[in-house]
Design an enzyme around this catalytic site. Structure first.
Site, mmCIF file in Angstrom:
data_model
loop_
_atom_site.group_PDB
_atom_site.id
_atom_site.type_symbol
_atom_site.label_atom_id
_atom_site.label_comp_id
_atom_site.label_asym_id
_atom_site.label_seq_id
_atom_site.Cartn_x
_atom_site.Cartn_y
_atom_site.Cartn_z
ATOM 1 N N PHE A 1 -7.969 6.657 -1.357
ATOM 2 C CA PHE A 1 -8.568 7.830 -2.006
ATOM 3 C C PHE A 1 -7.756 8.277 -3.211
ATOM 4 O O PHE A 1 -6.586 7.895 -3.378
ATOM 5 C CB PHE A 1 -8.667 8.994 -1.010
ATOM 6 N N CYS B 1 0.879 -1.170 0.000
ATOM 7 C CA CYS B 1 0.000 0.000 0.000
ATOM 8 C C CYS B 1 0.920 1.225 0.000
ATOM 9 O O CYS B 1 1.987 1.210 0.614
ATOM 10 C CB CYS B 1 -0.858 -0.006 1.259
ATOM 11 N N GLY C 1 -2.650 9.143 10.977
ATOM 12 C CA GLY C 1 -2.903 8.155 12.026
ATOM 13 C C GLY C 1 -4.246 8.396 12.685
ATOM 14 O O GLY C 1 -4.600 9.522 13.039
ATOM 15 N N SER D 1 -2.102 17.505 3.369
ATOM 16 C CA SER D 1 -1.099 16.444 3.273
ATOM 17 C C SER D 1 0.249 17.125 3.085
ATOM 18 O O SER D 1 0.314 18.314 2.759
ATOM 19 C CB SER D 1 -1.393 15.524 2.084
ATOM 20 N N HIS E 1 3.793 7.809 7.769
ATOM 21 C CA HIS E 1 3.074 7.525 6.513
ATOM 22 C C HIS E 1 1.726 8.222 6.428
ATOM 23 O O HIS E 1 1.060 8.161 5.417
ATOM 24 C CB HIS E 1 2.879 6.023 6.344
ATOM 25 N N LYS F 1 -13.413 9.063 -2.992
ATOM 26 C CA LYS F 1 -13.159 8.143 -1.878
ATOM 27 C C LYS F 1 -13.499 6.714 -2.259
ATOM 28 O O LYS F 1 -14.440 6.451 -2.990
ATOM 29 C CB LYS F 1 -14.053 8.512 -0.680
#
Lengths: 475, 93
Positions: A201, A97, A401, A381, A398, A474
């Site tokens: 997403f 991922c 959380g 982000s 990453h 999404k």
């Protein structure tokens, strides 16, 4: 709960007790530690320290939270010449991922002028949700398992130069389709080129702040430019591969004389028959994930270009980078003055090679590897860069959380209310399921800015630019 | 609505539970179905489970819970409590 000792402002240590072979080391501020300590995450860091062959410490990144067996945000490296193990649970179910970021030449105004057409195209062309539905044909899957993103490029998805900007050039060596079970193949056949569900997403964003102009220039990011971020993995093929090998290793551990505190930590020596089988399957499933993101990025480029009536190259849409955050890889690192060959598990942690690392393409070497840290949908982000002297086997956080369970998040507000909240903030939301939107609401996640601040303070990675959402598709 | 049945054998009760649920997950994901009722029979001596489930076509837009992606061994509990069996299973979603 395990004893925690504060080392400095952003580092905590769990001294070894019982069967722990090394200490636990967590990078977190007071605020982030408070969240980590609420669940079992710190105990899980201690549990990982029991793994045979683990060296230096069982690490946890600033976005640490409770996971299955391993914590999310966990990093564990084992010395493969000293009986070091590989654990499917240390990779996670969603093998490889990861996150990919594209940078366009468009401005926010350009996007707003064409927003409805772009979002409608993305809505129609990005398969998502559970089960089947894919962009690429089933016939491509076997080749993808061997060759990863390169097979996708050869089939017409994406550009040759994209591969330079992918971790491992988008191909995990040693991927063997024969190592993938029939069940895993069946689950993956109808899913190549799909987002999946949960926290996955595709987000349209813009660069709202550049804090490291030199690195941003090298990465191709400029303030105000529209970007596209994609977060997904290896779908059912990866989940089934993890399930298959967890079961096999659970049975094989006794033969290898291994005991672990939680069955989800099942592991075998890397240098064993079961270890080799898993590494081959891991590479194949990773190749599915690299290709999956590549194919989705191609669909995103086409969605933008068709909406504007131009070719994708006319509007940039260059790949900034593609990183995995659920993977185990064989890497060389110096431990106690000796260079060792290690199996580095990163579960919910991003590889973060610093400047000069030979694995990086030449143009990125002066500044280090791009590290992508998505926040929650609706907030922000970050793009960071790898730095020299990383204390956790070249790893960084990453994501933001989770701070709230899915169930609790759903109780706070309905999916429809969350969609309304986001639209009032100017973010166009295209959910796969409206009712599930609240599980991924911004309030369910930690403050990503704080995660990035701690990454910087702990010298895990340095911030380069922040991006904010304009539209979200999404899973 | 159709009925699907699986038969699973395992070496431990824990594996039996995880493997049976994993079988239903496999059917659900590859056939785009969801299950809404189960009848189970476990032969305890040989650890064989025969389970029937009622499967309906999945309407994604009506999904009210997160999609299950995997069945985990994390803190798995399968034990007898008085006259009943108790199982705790964490799913990856």
């Amino acid at each position: 709960m395990s004893d925690l000792k504060r080392v400095d402002d952003v580092t905590w240590e769990i001294p070894p007790t019982g069967g722990m072979r090394v200490p636990g080391r967590i990078f977190a501020s007071d605020a982030l530690m408070e969240v980590a300590a609420m669940g079992e995450a710190t105990q899980q860091v201690a549990n990982v320290a029991h793994l045979p062959g683990i060296v230096e410490a069982s690490f946890a990144m600033p976005d640490i939270h409770w996971g299955y067996g391993f914590p999310i945000g966990g990093v564990a490296a084992t010395d493969i010449d000293d009986g070091g193990v590989v654990s499917p649970g240390g990779v996670g179910f969603d093998i490889c991922c990861g996150v990919r970021l594209l940078a366009s030449d468009l401005t926010v105004d350009d996007f707003r002028r064409h927003r409805d057409a772009i979002m409608a195209n993305l809505d129609a062309r990005i398969p998502r949700g559970p089960g089947t539905g894919a962009i690429a044909p089933e016939s491509l899957v076997p080749k993808v398992l061997s060759e990863g993103a390169a097979a996708a490029v050869e089939a017409g998805y994406g550009w040759e130069e994209d591969l330079e900007r992918c971790e491992e050039r988008g191909t995990s060596q040693g991927g063997d389709p024969a190592a993938i079970s029939e069940k895993a193949m069946t689950r993956g056949r109808g899913q190549l080129g799909s987002l999946g569900a949960g926290n996955h997403f595709l987000e349209v964003q813009y660069v709202d702040r550049v804090v490291d102009p030199e690195a941003a220039e090298v990465f191709g990011l400029r303030e105000g430019a529209v970007t596209v971020m994609i977060h997904c993995g290896s779908r059912g093929l990866g989940h089934q591969t993890c399930t298959d090998h967890l079961r096999l290793m659970g049975q094989a551990m006794a033969r290898h004389g291994i005991t672990v505190p939680d069955r989800q930590l099942a592991c075998v020596p890397v240098r064993s028959e079961e270890g080799s089988d898993y590494m081959a399957a891991l590479a194949a499933a990773s190749n599915f994930a690299w290709a999956n993101r590549h194919i989705l990025a191609h669909a995103a480029r086409e969605s933008f270009a068709d909406a504007l009536g131009v070719s994708p190259r006319q509007i940039g849409m260059r790949l900034v980078f593609d990183v995995a955050h659920n993977l185990a890889k064989i890497e060389r690192h110096t431990v106690g003055g000796a260079e060792l060959e290690l199996c580095v598990h990163r579960k919910g942690a991003t590889r973060a090679f610093g400047p000069g690392h030979p694995a990086l393409p030449e143009d990125l070497r002066p500044v280090g590897q791009p590290v992508l840290i998505p926040g929650s949908m609706g907030t922000a982000s970050w793009v960071l860069r790898g730095v020299e002297g990383n204390p956790a086997f070249d790893s960084a956080a990453h994501g933001a959380g989770r701070v709230m369970s899915r169930r609790r998040a759903k109780r706070e507000r309905s999916g429809r209310q969350v969609a309304e909240d986001m639209r009032s903030e100017g973010v166009d939301v295209r959910p796969g399921s409206v009712s599930l939107l609240s599980e991924e609401a911004p309030y369910a996640y930690k403050d990503v800015d704080e995660v990035v601040r701690v990454c910087d303070a702990a010298r895990l990675a340095a911030p380069v630019a922040r991006v904010r959402p304009l539209g979200v598709v999404k899973g | 609505m159709t009925t699907r049945s699986v038969e699973v054998s395992a070496e431990t009760l824990e594996d039996l539970v995880v493997d049976t649920l994993s079988e239903f997950l496999f059917i659900a994901e590859t056939e785009d179905r969801h299950f809404c009722g189960f009848r189970s029979q476990v032969d305890g001596d040989r650890l064989v489970a025969r389970v029937e489930g009622d499967a309906r076509p999945l309407r994604r837009d009506q999904a009210s819970g997160a999609a299950i992606k995997a069945v985990t061994y994390h803190e798995l509990v399968v034990e007898r409590r008085g006259d009943e069996w108790f199982a705790r299973v964490y799913f990856d979603v």
